[in-house]
Scaffold this motif. Structure first.
Motif: not given
Lengths: 224, 305
Positions: A155-158, A164-165, A178, A181, A185, A193-196
């Motif tokens: 849950l906290n990847g990648p 390369k994806g 990825t 992400y 974006e 993505m920063k959320e824990y």
């Protein structure tokens, strides 16, 4: 839909053992689209079994293989053929096989392996995108499921295994995180993505799952 | 002090730390661990014991760390999320406390596909970031993940790993920040061969002020043979070995010596990168070379804390 693939015919033969007479059950829904239990495959299975000296007592392709009420009705309609059969061979998913199990006392065997809940990418090409975890977090992840599309389901990847994806576990597969992400974006919310994300409740549905629509519950409140 | 381990004291004193990896045996011999520990004792501040690395069954990290602890060494227990759920993991943390193990390295873990039991069920109940947060909560709040109270303290110096070379590159520092926020006290990185790229990553770390919050130890893997270098470059995800390095090894008369030279140069370079507080030497299956590398890198004697 539920994705299935046929077991090798020799394996099916082994399952059937010395049963002489077989009743075949197909599924008009998922297994038909997977070409594992539609009219054509049921017919072909019958021919192959006959060429091995088995008798096909009868067959049916249920509209939906996992619909136990329908299966019960249809088994009643064809009760003479079923009575004549030593075993039932189900060309559906595991749920369909167990629907047959629920409506007959005869030995029931599976002709297929059940793979996953799949999306249809194009005809005959399926991909797993949802693991039925019962606790959906797609709102946080750009509608791309990390539980399913990350090999580790983290849950906290990648994790550090992206290349390369692609995922190190299977270079033919995209790294789910990825994808998440990149999607976030595009949506201008890569901050997410920063959320824990804390430890998940994996038991949102206790196995075996059982669910009744609230308004259908016995004595249930219609307005619930 | 969070756990007061030798590693923590060395790092907090601002010394350049050295940690070394000890691979546990594929068997139950305490002697194997003890002799590796004795061989390396003078050459590092703390000793990582891997946890069924690459999904190959070996002696558990908890027992091996216990053996090292008995010898007076400071073990770093590696713990990954692949094989145990949150109940098993938290239980092992308590077991580590009972044995006096004070450093814990939290990893997600390689997929079982890479190991010797590829059909085993993978767990991944929690991930590495959640494990870090859990151990921090155990230590700082005295609570299990469930919120229930722990009987007694859980002093742990919490480690995490990061791969500066994984994708997406622009996200790697964000993920590191997440681990720091979750509670990581120190970081051991994936093996560094491309020092330039590592330096760019470290600059981002420093620009974000993360070097003030966490001790970063650069991962070092001594390369013994050209084949090993090629294999790591081609098959180990996140390891980037520059072509000129491979060519140097190919052209060398004494490949081992050239490999050591390369590693010494890398150590020399990473020492100068701001924010790097130590090196973590992973001499997989070649532990006996560690003292020589540490000595030739001018990192002996280790500080007495």
């Amino acid at each position: 839909m539920i994705i299935t693939k046929q077991k090798p015919f020799e394996v099916v033969l082994e399952e059937l053992g010395d049963a002489k007479s077989v009743f075949l059950v197909g599924c008009g829904d998922c297994a038909t689209l997977c070409e594992t239990g539609g009219e054509d495959q049921v017919k072909e299975m019958g021919q192959k079994l006959e060429s091995e000296g088995k008798k096909v007592a009868g067959s049916v392709v249920l509209e939906v293989g996992c619909h136990e009420l329908d299966a019960k009705k249809q088994f009643r309609v064809q009760k003479d053929e079923i009575a004549e059969a030593d075993v039932i061979l189900v060309m559906s998913c595991g749920a369909g096989t167990q629907a047959a199990r629920a409506v007959t006392d005869k030995p029931v065997f599976p002709a297929n392996d059940t793979l996953f809940l799949g999306n249809i990418l194009r005809y005959g090409n399926f991909e797993e995108k949802c693991s039925l975890c019962g606790d959906c977090i797609l709102d946080e992840t750009g509608a791309i499921c990390p539980v399913t599309r990350c090999h580790k389901g983290i849950l906290n990847g990648p994790c550090g295994g992206t290349d390369k994806g692609k995922c190190e576990v299977d270079p033919d597969k995209e790294c789910g995180w990825t994808l998440i992400y990149q999607q976030l974006e595009k949506e201008g919310r890569v901050e997410a993505m920063k959320e824990y994300r804390p430890a998940k409740n994996w038991n949102a549905v206790l196995k075996p799952g059982n669910f009744v629509i609230p308004s259908r519950r016995k004595g249930g409140d219609e307005g619930e | 002090m969070k756990a007061g381990t030798n590693l923590e004291r060395v790092l907090e004193a601002g010394q350049f730390a050295v940690t070394a990896e000890i691979g546990p045996p594929k068997g139950g011999s305490a002697k194997v661990i003890a002799s590796k520990g004795e061989m390396l004792a003078h050459a590092a501040d703390a000793f990582n014991v891997t946890d069924n690395q690459t999904a190959v069954v070996r002696m558990c990290s908890l027992s091996a760390c216990g053996i090292l602890k008995q010898l007076g060494l400071d073990p770093v227990m590696q713990m990954l999320c692949r094989d145990k759920n949150r109940i098993g993991l938290q239980s092992d943390v308590l077991g580590a406390v009972a044995l006096g193990i004070g450093n814990l390295l939290c990893l997600t873990g390689d997929h079982v596909k890479f190991g010797n039991h590829p059909s085993s069920k993978i767990v991944f109940d929690i991930d590495s970031v959640q494990l870090i947060a859990a151990v921090k909560m155990m230590r700082d709040e005295g609570l299990f993940i469930s919120g229930e109270e722990i009987a007694g303290p859980t002093p742990m110096f919490i480690g995490a790993v990061e791969n500066p070379y994984a994708d997406p590159f622009e996200f790697r520092t964000t993920r590191l920040a997440k681990k720091v926020k979750a509670g990581a006290d120190f970081i051991q990185t994936q093996a560094i061969f491309d020092v330039g790229k590592f330096a760019r990553w470290m600059k981002e770390i420093c620009d974000r002020g993360l070097d003030e919050q966490v001790h970063i130890l650069a991962g070092i893997i001594p390369v013994k043979a050209v084949g090993m270098a090629r294999y790591m470059r081609d098959y180990v995800s996140g390891v980037e070995i520059p072509d000129e390095m491979i060519q140097r090894l190919e052209g060398a008369k004494d490949v081992q010596e050239e490999g050591i030279q390369i590693i010494l140069e890398i150590i020399e370079e990473v020492k100068l990168i701001p924010g790097v507080h130590g090196v973590h030497i992973q001499a997989v299956g070649w532990e006996k070379i560690v003292p020589e590398i540490v000595e030739r890198a001018g990192l002996l004697p280790r500080p007495m804390m």
